[in-house]
Design a protein around this motif. Sequence first.
Motif, PDB file in Angstrom:
ATOM      1  N   PHE A 155       3.783  -3.335 -10.843  1.00 38.38           N
ATOM      2  CA  PHE A 155       5.226  -3.239 -11.070  1.00 38.38           C
ATOM      3  C   PHE A 155       5.543  -3.164 -12.561  1.00 38.38           C
ATOM      4  CE2 PHE A 155       5.634  -5.780  -6.907  1.00 38.38           C
ATOM      5  CZ  PHE A 155       5.585  -4.612  -6.164  1.00 38.38           C
ATOM      6  N   SER A 156       4.821  -3.941 -13.353  1.00 39.58           N
ATOM      7  CA  SER A 156       5.046  -3.918 -14.799  1.00 39.58           C
ATOM      8  C   SER A 156       4.683  -2.562 -15.395  1.00 39.58           C
ATOM      9  CB  SER A 156       4.229  -5.028 -15.461  1.00 39.58           C
ATOM     10  OG  SER A 156       4.359  -4.979 -16.869  1.00 39.58           O
TER      11      SER A 156
ATOM     12  N   GLU B  77      -1.106 -11.089  -8.672  1.00 42.63           N
ATOM     13  CA  GLU B  77      -1.211 -10.476  -9.996  1.00 42.63           C
ATOM     14  C   GLU B  77      -1.405  -8.969  -9.914  1.00 42.63           C
ATOM     15  OE1 GLU B  77      -2.755 -11.689 -14.385  1.00 42.63           O
ATOM     16  OE2 GLU B  77      -3.619 -12.686 -12.638  1.00 42.63           O
ATOM     17  N   GLU B  78      -2.098  -8.487  -8.895  1.00 43.36           N
ATOM     18  CA  GLU B  78      -2.263  -7.035  -8.747  1.00 43.36           C
ATOM     19  C   GLU B  78      -0.901  -6.357  -8.598  1.00 43.36           C
ATOM     20  OE1 GLU B  78      -3.914  -3.661  -5.593  1.00 43.36           O
ATOM     21  OE2 GLU B  78      -4.175  -5.793  -5.148  1.00 43.36           O
TER      22      GLU B  78
ATOM     23  N   LYS C 222       6.805 -14.191 -14.698  1.00 41.29           N
ATOM     24  CA  LYS C 222       7.431 -14.000 -16.008  1.00 41.29           C
ATOM     25  C   LYS C 222       6.433 -13.511 -17.055  1.00 41.29           C
ATOM     26  CE  LYS C 222      10.635 -16.800 -17.502  1.00 41.29           C
ATOM     27  NZ  LYS C 222      11.828 -15.927 -17.608  1.00 41.29           N
ATOM     28  N   LYS C 223       5.169 -13.683 -16.796  1.00 39.12           N
ATOM     29  CA  LYS C 223       4.145 -13.114 -17.689  1.00 39.12           C
ATOM     30  C   LYS C 223       4.258 -11.592 -17.693  1.00 39.12           C
ATOM     31  CE  LYS C 223      -0.900 -12.523 -17.922  1.00 39.12           C
ATOM     32  NZ  LYS C 223      -2.199 -12.891 -17.283  1.00 39.12           N
ATOM     33  N   TYR C 224       4.607 -11.016 -16.536  1.00 38.13           N
ATOM     34  CA  TYR C 224       4.715  -9.566 -16.409  1.00 38.13           C
ATOM     35  C   TYR C 224       6.160  -9.069 -16.486  1.00 38.13           C
ATOM     36  CZ  TYR C 224      -0.193  -9.487 -15.121  1.00 38.13           C
ATOM     37  OH  TYR C 224      -1.569  -9.610 -15.147  1.00 38.13           O
TER      38      TYR C 224
ATOM     39  N   GLY D 201       0.815  -1.208   0.000  1.00 36.17           N
ATOM     40  CA  GLY D 201       0.000   0.000   0.000  1.00 36.17           C
ATOM     41  C   GLY D 201       0.845   1.253   0.000  1.00 36.17           C
ATOM     42  N   LEU D 202       1.922   1.256   0.795  1.00 37.56           N
ATOM     43  CA  LEU D 202       2.842   2.398   0.828  1.00 37.56           C
ATOM     44  C   LEU D 202       3.565   2.540  -0.509  1.00 37.56           C
ATOM     45  CD1 LEU D 202       4.444   4.639   2.235  1.00 37.56           C
ATOM     46  CD2 LEU D 202       5.985   2.856   3.125  1.00 37.56           C
TER      47      LEU D 202
END
Length: 407
Positions: A165-166, A159-160, A207-209, A126-127
Amino acid sequence: MENKNRLNSMVRFIREYVGRHPCYSLPDLTAALKRTFALSQPEAEKLAKLADHELAQAKLGLAAIELNVTFNCNLTCEYCFIHCKSPEERMSFATAKKAIDLLMDKAIFSNVVITLIGGEPLLEFGLIKEIVPYALRRAKEKNLAITWALTTNGTLLNEEMLRFFSQNHINILLSIDGGQETHDRYRRTRNGEGTWQKIANLIPLIKKYQPWLGARMTVSKEAINTMRQDFHQIVQLGINQLIIAPAQGAEPWHLEQIERYGKNMVKILEDYHNYQRQGKALFIEEFEKDDRERLGWGCRAGSTSLAIAPNGDISPCSKLLGLTDKAGRYIVGNVHTGLDAKKLAPFQNAISRQPGHCRNCSRPCAGGCYAVNFEQTGDHFTPPLENCLFWVVGQETKRMSRWMRFC
């Protein structure tokens, strides 16, 4: 990463040069920069003038900060450099903003690096979601670019988080010690459960992202004999870039242990080159560096990089913040009350603290880790014997790596 390391090397070189030549002239510094870093005359002149101006103004110049968003962790790794973890030690957004402002106001390059670290930083996701847009906004105001990094044990990833990050180009570095037996020896939850299988199951989603995925393989003394197998199991998981390093701390390694470590690193080196010949997407920076590269004495900690504790305390690096000894932590201020840049002088001119026996060494190194140095010798700038031995292992594997490329 290569450009960042080169810039940090230049800053270290300038500070060491000025320390050795207090009566230097701009032409002399320009010539030294041109010769050492193969710069053009205009590039060397521009850098020399900029450095001279910064030194004259006695300004702190930063290229990076490490934000320790928490000293809490959901695992209980015995060799962790944060010796005293506490759920209460969490960074507030107000503290994070002050730390980012410090970096932006003192930035000396057009690209700065922010590393999100802990403890386990994902406990404070959250931060992090507040930190990122604020830092990007401040960077835009200063016409700066940000390179992000995040070191995590991976167990809390979902995933969120990966999508966030991506979208913000935040690179994840996973901590994986090897195969299941080796990894689960230390990397357990507070309930004593192993975490390897959970991470292994998450890697396809990660690795998807982030298709190119890096990991740190920390080698404990108990894992020396399985290093090679552990390396293979990590590669088979789909890891592309790897840092292999011994778990160092207050308890020294014995000569026999370092010898076994070195022999297994050679075996890993052979396997690494075989993987590359097979077209495997794999990169280990320590095997690719030129051992003739000039590193200088000391790392970027306290020179172009600072670490911020959850309460806002400022130290040269996160590993120092993890020590229990007050002198070892080397606090130079707090983001809320100010920074005493004069206290950083030993780190900005680390060559002046180099022990006499190191000056005449036939295998000059970079001086080791400041935290390990302090734990084993009581001084940040005096490396223990094991540093010398691990350095030889690294130099020899790099030398062999150059030779193997042509075989």
